[in-house]
Design a protein around this motif. Structure first.
Motif, PDB file in Angstrom:
ATOM      1  N   ARG A 102       0.849  -1.200   0.000  1.00 31.62           N
ATOM      2  CA  ARG A 102       0.000   0.000   0.000  1.00 31.62           C
ATOM      3  C   ARG A 102       0.883   1.248   0.000  1.00 31.62           C
ATOM      4  NH1 ARG A 102      -2.586   2.156   5.240  1.00 31.62           N
ATOM      5  NH2 ARG A 102      -1.643   3.990   4.280  1.00 31.62           N
ATOM      6  N   GLU A 103       0.226   2.403  -0.097  1.00 32.28           N
ATOM      7  CA  GLU A 103       0.954   3.672  -0.078  1.00 32.28           C
ATOM      8  C   GLU A 103       1.466   3.947   1.336  1.00 32.28           C
ATOM      9  OE1 GLU A 103      -3.165   4.379   1.232  1.00 32.28           O
ATOM     10  OE2 GLU A 103      -2.247   3.303  -0.451  1.00 32.28           O
ATOM     11  N   PRO A 104       2.404   4.898   1.495  1.00 29.00           N
ATOM     12  CA  PRO A 104       2.908   5.214   2.839  1.00 29.00           C
ATOM     13  C   PRO A 104       1.780   5.621   3.780  1.00 29.00           C
ATOM     14  CG  PRO A 104       4.303   6.206   1.165  1.00 29.00           C
ATOM     15  CD  PRO A 104       3.109   5.658   0.446  1.00 29.00           C
ATOM     16  N   LEU A 105       2.003   5.412   5.057  1.00 35.40           N
ATOM     17  CA  LEU A 105       1.007   5.747   6.067  1.00 35.40           C
ATOM     18  C   LEU A 105       0.788   7.263   6.121  1.00 35.40           C
ATOM     19  CD1 LEU A 105       2.327   3.520   9.011  1.00 35.40           C
ATOM     20  CD2 LEU A 105       0.440   2.973   7.449  1.00 35.40           C
ATOM     21  N   THR A 106      -0.453   7.643   6.376  1.00 33.63           N
ATOM     22  CA  THR A 106      -0.728   9.045   6.660  1.00 33.63           C
ATOM     23  C   THR A 106      -0.254   9.366   8.080  1.00 33.63           C
ATOM     24  OG1 THR A 106      -2.918   8.631   7.597  1.00 33.63           O
ATOM     25  CG2 THR A 106      -2.770   8.919   5.188  1.00 33.63           C
ATOM     26  N   ASP A 107      -0.212  10.640   8.434  1.00 34.76           N
ATOM     27  CA  ASP A 107       0.187  11.002   9.796  1.00 34.76           C
ATOM     28  C   ASP A 107      -0.741  10.367  10.822  1.00 34.76           C
ATOM     29  OD1 ASP A 107       2.301  12.445   8.888  1.00 34.76           O
ATOM     30  OD2 ASP A 107       1.567  14.410   9.525  1.00 34.76           O
ATOM     31  N   GLY A 108      -2.026  10.369  10.544  1.00 32.86           N
ATOM     32  CA  GLY A 108      -2.978   9.781  11.489  1.00 32.86           C
ATOM     33  C   GLY A 108      -2.773   8.293  11.651  1.00 32.86           C
ATOM     34  N   GLU A 109      -2.491   7.588  10.552  1.00 37.62           N
ATOM     35  CA  GLU A 109      -2.231   6.153  10.625  1.00 37.62           C
ATOM     36  C   GLU A 109      -0.920   5.874  11.349  1.00 37.62           C
ATOM     37  OE1 GLU A 109      -4.119   3.996   6.762  1.00 37.62           O
ATOM     38  OE2 GLU A 109      -2.558   5.487   6.350  1.00 37.62           O
ATOM     39  N   ALA A 110       0.091   6.699  11.057  1.00 41.27           N
ATOM     40  CA  ALA A 110       1.380   6.515  11.721  1.00 41.27           C
ATOM     41  C   ALA A 110       1.229   6.680  13.228  1.00 41.27           C
ATOM     42  CB  ALA A 110       2.402   7.501  11.176  1.00 41.27           C
ATOM     43  N   ALA A 111       0.406   7.633  13.663  1.00 42.25           N
ATOM     44  CA  ALA A 111       0.166   7.820  15.094  1.00 42.25           C
ATOM     45  C   ALA A 111      -0.547   6.621  15.685  1.00 42.25           C
ATOM     46  CB  ALA A 111      -0.656   9.094  15.315  1.00 42.25           C
ATOM     47  N   THR A 112      -1.532   6.090  14.962  1.00 45.94           N
ATOM     48  CA  THR A 112      -2.253   4.907  15.440  1.00 45.94           C
ATOM     49  C   THR A 112      -1.317   3.729  15.635  1.00 45.94           C
ATOM     50  OG1 THR A 112      -4.301   5.603  14.346  1.00 45.94           O
ATOM     51  CG2 THR A 112      -4.071   3.255  14.820  1.00 45.94           C
ATOM     52  N   LEU A 113      -0.316   3.629  14.786  1.00 45.70           N
ATOM     53  CA  LEU A 113       0.648   2.527  14.885  1.00 45.70           C
ATOM     54  C   LEU A 113       1.698   2.798  15.963  1.00 45.70           C
ATOM     55  CD1 LEU A 113       1.279  -0.144  13.349  1.00 45.70           C
ATOM     56  CD2 LEU A 113       2.879   1.185  11.979  1.00 45.70           C
ATOM     57  N   ALA A 114       2.208   4.028  16.000  1.00 44.39           N
ATOM     58  CA  ALA A 114       3.345   4.328  16.876  1.00 44.39           C
ATOM     59  C   ALA A 114       2.959   4.401  18.340  1.00 44.39           C
ATOM     60  CB  ALA A 114       3.980   5.649  16.450  1.00 44.39           C
ATOM     61  N   ILE A 115       1.783   4.935  18.651  1.00 51.90           N
ATOM     62  CA  ILE A 115       1.423   5.178  20.050  1.00 51.90           C
ATOM     63  C   ILE A 115       1.396   3.895  20.875  1.00 51.90           C
ATOM     64  CG2 ILE A 115      -0.459   5.927  21.577  1.00 51.90           C
ATOM     65  CD1 ILE A 115      -1.008   8.154  19.479  1.00 51.90           C
ATOM     66  N   PRO A 116       0.626   2.867  20.482  1.00 51.41           N
ATOM     67  CA  PRO A 116       0.585   1.669  21.336  1.00 51.41           C
ATOM     68  C   PRO A 116       1.903   0.901  21.364  1.00 51.41           C
ATOM     69  CG  PRO A 116      -0.669   1.314  19.321  1.00 51.41           C
ATOM     70  CD  PRO A 116      -0.321   2.767  19.355  1.00 51.41           C
ATOM     71  N   VAL A 117       2.646   0.890  20.257  1.00 46.94           N
ATOM     72  CA  VAL A 117       3.921   0.181  20.257  1.00 46.94           C
ATOM     73  C   VAL A 117       4.927   0.929  21.127  1.00 46.94           C
ATOM     74  CG1 VAL A 117       5.810  -0.694  18.842  1.00 46.94           C
ATOM     75  CG2 VAL A 117       3.470  -0.829  17.996  1.00 46.94           C
ATOM     76  N   ALA A 118       4.916   2.260  21.085  1.00 47.62           N
ATOM     77  CA  ALA A 118       5.795   3.033  21.962  1.00 47.62           C
ATOM     78  C   ALA A 118       5.442   2.800  23.418  1.00 47.62           C
ATOM     79  CB  ALA A 118       5.685   4.523  21.621  1.00 47.62           C
ATOM     80  N   GLN A 119       4.157   2.679  23.724  1.00 46.06           N
ATOM     81  CA  GLN A 119       3.754   2.400  25.103  1.00 46.06           C
ATOM     82  C   GLN A 119       4.227   1.021  25.543  1.00 46.06           C
ATOM     83  OE1 GLN A 119      -0.447   3.165  24.549  1.00 46.06           O
ATOM     84  NE2 GLN A 119      -0.303   5.191  25.489  1.00 46.06           N
ATOM     85  N   ALA A 120       4.207   0.050  24.617  1.00 51.38           N
ATOM     86  CA  ALA A 120       4.743  -1.276  24.941  1.00 51.38           C
ATOM     87  C   ALA A 120       6.241  -1.198  25.211  1.00 51.38           C
ATOM     88  CB  ALA A 120       4.455  -2.246  23.793  1.00 51.38           C
ATOM     89  N   LEU A 121       6.957  -0.411  24.402  1.00 56.68           N
ATOM     90  CA  LEU A 121       8.389  -0.221  24.646  1.00 56.68           C
ATOM     91  C   LEU A 121       8.629   0.465  25.980  1.00 56.68           C
ATOM     92  CD1 LEU A 121       9.972   0.905  21.241  1.00 56.68           C
ATOM     93  CD2 LEU A 121      10.420  -1.197  22.518  1.00 56.68           C
ATOM     94  N   GLU A 122       7.782   1.430  26.319  1.00 51.81           N
ATOM     95  CA  GLU A 122       7.932   2.124  27.592  1.00 51.81           C
ATOM     96  C   GLU A 122       7.815   1.145  28.755  1.00 51.81           C
ATOM     97  OE1 GLU A 122       6.169   6.138  29.802  1.00 51.81           O
ATOM     98  OE2 GLU A 122       5.052   5.185  28.179  1.00 51.81           O
ATOM     99  N   ALA A 123       6.879   0.188  28.644  1.00 52.95           N
ATOM    100  CA  ALA A 123       6.727  -0.825  29.689  1.00 52.95           C
ATOM    101  C   ALA A 123       7.976  -1.700  29.785  1.00 52.95           C
ATOM    102  CB  ALA A 123       5.491  -1.686  29.411  1.00 52.95           C
ATOM    103  N   LEU A 124       8.545  -2.060  28.637  1.00 51.60           N
ATOM    104  CA  LEU A 124       9.781  -2.839  28.638  1.00 51.60           C
ATOM    105  C   LEU A 124      10.920  -2.060  29.290  1.00 51.60           C
ATOM    106  CD1 LEU A 124      10.004  -4.513  25.102  1.00 51.60           C
ATOM    107  CD2 LEU A 124       9.914  -5.701  27.289  1.00 51.60           C
ATOM    108  N   HIS A 125      11.085  -0.828  28.883  1.00 41.98           N
ATOM    109  CA  HIS A 125      12.205  -0.023  29.384  1.00 41.98           C
ATOM    110  C   HIS A 125      12.049   0.282  30.864  1.00 41.98           C
ATOM    111  CE1 HIS A 125      12.822   1.508  24.983  1.00 41.98           C
ATOM    112  NE2 HIS A 125      13.218   0.260  25.154  1.00 41.98           N
ATOM    113  N   ALA A 126      10.809   0.416  31.332  1.00 47.86           N
ATOM    114  CA  ALA A 126      10.589   0.661  32.754  1.00 47.86           C
ATOM    115  C   ALA A 126      11.058  -0.522  33.592  1.00 47.86           C
ATOM    116  CB  ALA A 126       9.114   0.946  33.022  1.00 47.86           C
ATOM    117  N   ALA A 127      11.044  -1.703  32.991  1.00 50.16           N
ATOM    118  CA  ALA A 127      11.516  -2.900  33.679  1.00 50.16           C
ATOM    119  C   ALA A 127      13.002  -3.136  33.453  1.00 50.16           C
ATOM    120  CB  ALA A 127      10.724  -4.127  33.212  1.00 50.16           C
ATOM    121  N   GLY A 128      13.664  -2.198  32.784  1.00 46.77           N
ATOM    122  CA  GLY A 128      15.094  -2.341  32.543  1.00 46.77           C
ATOM    123  C   GLY A 128      15.429  -3.295  31.419  1.00 46.77           C
TER     124      GLY A 128
END
Length: 451
Positions: A102-128
């Motif tokens: 498909r075509e590149p993600l729109t800004d809104g789609e990129a946010a939908t993808l990045a937000i929950p994955v970044a939150q998952a990374l935050e949980a990982l990093h909080a645990a060291g």
């Protein structure tokens, strides 16, 4: 189409005893197994070396729970040399296959993808813990558009470096979400995230903040099966994510052992308590002077009440009046996570946010604040912290838990700013009772008592 996967006879027997059979090889060295009962229930199995570093990674990853992170379900010894790790199998399409169709993600789609994955990374990093394998091949988008950070085969095999690698995880996420052809226009999300990408150590929480400030999340447009098959290549559409093992040098993950139907267990199902559960094999960059030891926990009271506590299993605190709100995690898992996170924070030296593991003003917080105040300009090299035993004790308050924790630190070196090294501290083992208090942010350490 089912692929025929050859496994050792003992592996096949163990899978059958668990209610599974081999099905296919996964993308990251995993063996995908399917239930024998016809339910199509699947798990993934990773065969790893049974050493302390691996056990540490497994224990740390298993302790992290997030809706957008694939779970480590259980670990069992396969032999004296091998450990079998059961992980969640995430059904969906890998991000790289999705973007190729498909075509590149729109800004809104990129946010939908990045937000929950970044939150998952935050949980990982909080645990060291660092993931170490974040990329478009490790992000799986479900049929409902829900992204999940998978790729646990890489994470389980990842060997931490001497420096904090959390920023590398975040940069890899930004690269995966934006892609090489995402236009960087003034005022766009790409511009905002590019600024983060250029920072020395971008934080996952800041990705979430930038996304919400710059873009309005919208649902991902998923290509249809024909587009995926035609443009991303065969097998991209399959929910199995059936790729060959990327590293031909890795041991084939066609080995497994009894899991007790790991997928069918609850997310909070504990590992066998005989299995060594360790902190991530963190090599800390910390300042140490004199005889200061970064870890284990230091006793702050005489622990008379803790020593008198009975040894019956901890009664779930969810039944008490203080449990109103959200469910509490197992205090044993919390004790491991807090021990891991404390080691990472102490390694940061002055300004370490100790409130992430201890209640501000508590005896534990006061003791560690004094410890941090003694840290000089040296850093620490080679320090590893491993939790080898956790045992729940009886608590006297509804909002409290007591857990006896045994942890070991390796010997380490002190490295001066000019690069010269000298002995830092010997290996040390400590058994203490962590007195935990429940807060809106989860369990926090109030006191450290003698065992």
């Amino acid at each position: 189409m089912t692929r025929h996967v050859r496994v050792a006879p003992a592996v096949d027997t163990a899978l059958a005893a668990a209610g599974y059979r081999p099905y296919a090889l996964g993308d990251d060295g995993a063996l995908v197994a399917v239930a024998l009962d016809g339910s199509q229930d699947r798990v993934e199995l990773h065969v790893l070396r049974a050493d302390d570093t691996t056990r540490a990674r497994v224990g740390a990853l298993r302790a992290v729970r997030h809706d957008h992170l694939a779970r480590v379900l259980e670990a069992v010894p396969l032999s004296a040399d091998e450990l079998g790790v059961f992980t969640e199998h995430v059904t969906g399409t890998r991000l790289d296959a999705l973007l190729a169709a498909r075509e590149p993600l729109t800004d809104g789609e990129a946010a939908t993808l990045a937000i929950p994955v970044a939150q998952a990374l935050e949980a990982l990093h909080a645990a060291g813990v660092q993931h170490g394998g974040v990329g478009p091949g490790a992000i799986v988008v479900g049929p409902d558009g829900r992204p999940v950070l998978a790729g646990l085969g890489v994470a389980l095999r990842h060997v931490p470096a001497a420096a904090d690698e959390s920023g590398a995880d975040v940069r890899a996420l930004l690269d995966a979400v934006l892609g090489p052809q995402h236009a960087v226009e003034p005022g766009s999300l790409a511009e905002a995230l590019d600024e983060l990408r250029r920072e020395a150590c971008p934080g996952a929480a800041r990705v979430v903040d930038r996304c919400f400030r710059v873009a309005v999340p919208v649902p991902l447009r998923l290509p249809d099966a024909a587009d995926l098959a035609a443009r991303a290549g065969r097998d991209a559409v399959t929910s199995l994510r059936q790729g060959g093992v990327r590293d031909s040098g890795r041991r084939r993950a066609g080995h497994a052992a009894r899991s007790g139907r790991a997928r069918g267990r609850s997310a909070g199902s504990p590992l066998p308590r005989g299995l060594v559960v360790g902190a991530c094999a963190v090599v800390l960059a910390a300042g140490v002077t004199g005889t200061v030891l970064v870890a284990p926990w230091r006793m702050t009271t005489d622990g008379a009440s803790a020593a008198a506590a009975t040894h019956r299993p901890f009664a779930s605190p969810s039944s008490g009046p203080a449990a109103a709100g959200h469910a509490r995690t197992d205090p044993r898992d919390a004790a491991v996570m807090l021990t891991q996170r404390r080691a990472v924070l102490l390694g940061q030296g002055r300004g370490a946010p100790l409130h992430e593991v201890e209640l501000t003003g508590s005896p534990a917080h006061t003791a560690d604040s004094q410890l941090v105040a003694q840290l000089g300009d040296d850093r620490v090299s080679g320090l590893e912290v491993t939790v080898t035993a956790v045992e729940p004790l009886e608590a006297s308050r509804d909002d409290e838990a007591r857990v006896r924790v045994t942890s070991t630190t390796s010997a380490y070196e002190r490295v001066a700013p000019d690069g010269t090294t000298r002995p830092g501290g010997p290996a040390a083992t400590s058994t203490v009772v962590l007195v935990l208090r429940w807060t809106d942010q989860g369990w926090r350490v109030w006191d450290v008592a003698a065992a």
